[in-house]
Design a protein around this motif. Structure first.
Motif, PDB file in Angstrom:
ATOM      1  N   CYS A  85       4.055  -6.623 -12.818  1.00 66.07           N
ATOM      2  CA  CYS A  85       4.242  -6.019 -14.250  1.00 66.07           C
ATOM      3  C   CYS A  85       2.670  -6.056 -14.956  1.00 66.07           C
ATOM      4  CB  CYS A  85       5.169  -6.726 -15.235  1.00 66.07           C
ATOM      5  SG  CYS A  85       6.617  -6.667 -14.407  1.00 66.07           S
ATOM      6  N   ALA A  86       2.486  -5.456 -15.853  1.00 68.27           N
ATOM      7  CA  ALA A  86       1.070  -5.364 -16.785  1.00 68.27           C
ATOM      8  C   ALA A  86       0.936  -6.560 -17.244  1.00 68.27           C
ATOM      9  CB  ALA A  86       1.103  -4.368 -17.916  1.00 68.27           C
ATOM     10  N   ASP A  87       1.844  -7.555 -17.618  1.00 67.99           N
ATOM     11  CA  ASP A  87       1.637  -8.984 -18.223  1.00 67.99           C
ATOM     12  C   ASP A  87       1.347  -9.834 -17.418  1.00 67.99           C
ATOM     13  OD1 ASP A  87       4.196  -9.315 -17.232  1.00 67.99           O
ATOM     14  OD2 ASP A  87       5.008  -9.528 -19.050  1.00 67.99           O
ATOM     15  N   GLY A  88       1.358  -9.438 -16.099  1.00 68.85           N
ATOM     16  CA  GLY A  88       1.319 -10.536 -14.911  1.00 68.85           C
ATOM     17  C   GLY A  88       2.499 -11.092 -14.265  1.00 68.85           C
ATOM     18  N   SER A  89       3.589 -10.797 -14.959  1.00 67.25           N
ATOM     19  CA  SER A  89       4.978 -11.185 -14.241  1.00 67.25           C
ATOM     20  C   SER A  89       5.182 -10.525 -13.158  1.00 67.25           C
ATOM     21  CB  SER A  89       5.921 -11.352 -15.367  1.00 67.25           C
ATOM     22  OG  SER A  89       6.166 -10.033 -15.724  1.00 67.25           O
ATOM     23  N   LEU A  90       6.094 -11.156 -12.141  1.00 68.18           N
ATOM     24  CA  LEU A  90       6.435 -10.495 -10.811  1.00 68.18           C
ATOM     25  C   LEU A  90       8.130  -9.998 -11.054  1.00 68.18           C
ATOM     26  CD1 LEU A  90       5.363  -9.807  -8.102  1.00 68.18           C
ATOM     27  CD2 LEU A  90       6.190 -12.080  -7.494  1.00 68.18           C
ATOM     28  N   LEU A  91       8.229  -8.741 -10.576  1.00 65.64           N
ATOM     29  CA  LEU A  91       9.506  -8.295 -10.740  1.00 65.64           C
ATOM     30  C   LEU A  91       9.922  -8.118  -9.259  1.00 65.64           C
ATOM     31  CD1 LEU A  91      11.909  -7.097 -12.242  1.00 65.64           C
ATOM     32  CD2 LEU A  91      10.758  -4.856 -12.128  1.00 65.64           C
ATOM     33  N   ALA A 144       0.754  -1.122  -0.053  1.00 59.74           N
ATOM     34  CA  ALA A 144      -0.083  -0.024  -0.030  1.00 59.74           C
ATOM     35  C   ALA A 144       0.994   1.370   0.038  1.00 59.74           C
ATOM     36  CB  ALA A 144      -1.058  -0.098   1.027  1.00 59.74           C
ATOM     37  N   ASP A 145       2.091   1.196   0.537  1.00 58.70           N
ATOM     38  CA  ASP A 145       3.061   2.282   0.623  1.00 58.70           C
ATOM     39  C   ASP A 145       3.570   2.509  -0.817  1.00 58.70           C
ATOM     40  OD1 ASP A 145       2.210   2.742   3.133  1.00 58.70           O
ATOM     41  OD2 ASP A 145       3.983   1.417   4.122  1.00 58.70           O
ATOM     42  N   GLY A 146       3.634   1.616  -1.544  1.00 60.67           N
ATOM     43  CA  GLY A 146       4.546   1.566  -2.775  1.00 60.67           C
ATOM     44  C   GLY A 146       5.799   1.427  -2.708  1.00 60.67           C
ATOM     45  N   HIS A 147       6.984   1.611  -3.519  1.00 61.90           N
ATOM     46  CA  HIS A 147       8.235   1.507  -3.675  1.00 61.90           C
ATOM     47  C   HIS A 147       8.799   2.856  -3.094  1.00 61.90           C
ATOM     48  CE1 HIS A 147      11.958  -0.482  -4.417  1.00 61.90           C
ATOM     49  NE2 HIS A 147      12.070   0.457  -5.245  1.00 61.90           N
ATOM     50  N   VAL A 148       9.799   2.685  -2.472  1.00 65.08           N
ATOM     51  CA  VAL A 148      10.383   3.879  -1.824  1.00 65.08           C
ATOM     52  C   VAL A 148      10.945   4.884  -2.710  1.00 65.08           C
ATOM     53  CG1 VAL A 148      11.299   2.690   0.274  1.00 65.08           C
ATOM     54  CG2 VAL A 148      12.687   2.687  -1.666  1.00 65.08           C
ATOM     55  N   GLU A 149      10.892   4.712  -4.047  1.00 61.92           N
ATOM     56  CA  GLU A 149      11.624   5.552  -5.142  1.00 61.92           C
ATOM     57  C   GLU A 149      10.874   5.093  -6.462  1.00 61.92           C
ATOM     58  OE1 GLU A 149      15.775   3.629  -6.322  1.00 61.92           O
ATOM     59  OE2 GLU A 149      15.517   5.114  -4.739  1.00 61.92           O
ATOM     60  N   PRO A 150      10.475   6.218  -7.363  1.00 62.13           N
ATOM     61  CA  PRO A 150       9.943   5.852  -8.441  1.00 62.13           C
ATOM     62  C   PRO A 150      10.747   4.721  -9.398  1.00 62.13           C
ATOM     63  CG  PRO A 150      10.014   8.102  -8.187  1.00 62.13           C
ATOM     64  CD  PRO A 150      10.886   7.524  -7.291  1.00 62.13           C
ATOM     65  N   VAL A 151       9.847   3.960  -9.813  1.00 61.45           N
ATOM     66  CA  VAL A 151      10.579   2.943 -10.522  1.00 61.45           C
ATOM     67  C   VAL A 151       9.683   2.544 -11.796  1.00 61.45           C
ATOM     68  CG1 VAL A 151      11.795   1.530  -8.978  1.00 61.45           C
ATOM     69  CG2 VAL A 151       9.356   1.008  -9.439  1.00 61.45           C
ATOM     70  N   ARG A 152      10.174   2.294 -13.081  1.00 64.70           N
ATOM     71  CA  ARG A 152       9.294   1.841 -14.290  1.00 64.70           C
ATOM     72  C   ARG A 152      10.237   1.086 -14.995  1.00 64.70           C
ATOM     73  NH1 ARG A 152      11.292   4.370 -18.830  1.00 64.70           N
ATOM     74  NH2 ARG A 152      12.847   6.303 -18.149  1.00 64.70           N
ATOM     75  N   LEU A 153       9.577   0.396 -15.914  1.00 63.62           N
ATOM     76  CA  LEU A 153      10.222  -0.474 -16.897  1.00 63.62           C
ATOM     77  C   LEU A 153      10.932   0.234 -17.921  1.00 63.62           C
ATOM     78  CD1 LEU A 153       7.792  -3.403 -17.195  1.00 63.62           C
ATOM     79  CD2 LEU A 153       9.771  -3.586 -15.827  1.00 63.62           C
ATOM     80  N   ALA A 154      12.081  -0.327 -18.470  1.00 67.76           N
ATOM     81  CA  ALA A 154      12.691   0.634 -19.723  1.00 67.76           C
ATOM     82  C   ALA A 154      11.669   0.757 -20.740  1.00 67.76           C
ATOM     83  CB  ALA A 154      13.885  -0.161 -20.091  1.00 67.76           C
TER      84      ALA A 154
END
Length: 56
Positions: free
Chosen positions: A50-56, A20-30
């Motif tokens: 990820c949008a395709d259902g995978s987990l990072l 619920a708190d999210g990640h400590v810094e903004p992250v995005r896929l390349a």
């Protein structure tokens, strides 16, 4: 996120409330795809769905 991924997260010691708190810094896929915080680990890491259902 697939039901299988959620089942695995719930079976192991992950902190689902920390998502619920999210990640400590903004992250995005390349590629620009979206990421959603879904759980935290006991070492302070964040698991991202990820949008395709995978987990990072």
């Amino acid at each position: 996120m697939s039901d299988d991924c959620l089942r695995l997260l719930r079976q192991h010691r992950f902190d689902l409330d920390r998502a619920a708190d999210g990640h400590v810094e903004p992250v995005r896929l390349a590629s620009g795809g979206s990421l959603e915080a879904v759980a935290g680990s006991d070492t302070g890491g964040t698991y991202l769905g990820c949008a395709d259902g995978s987990l990072l």
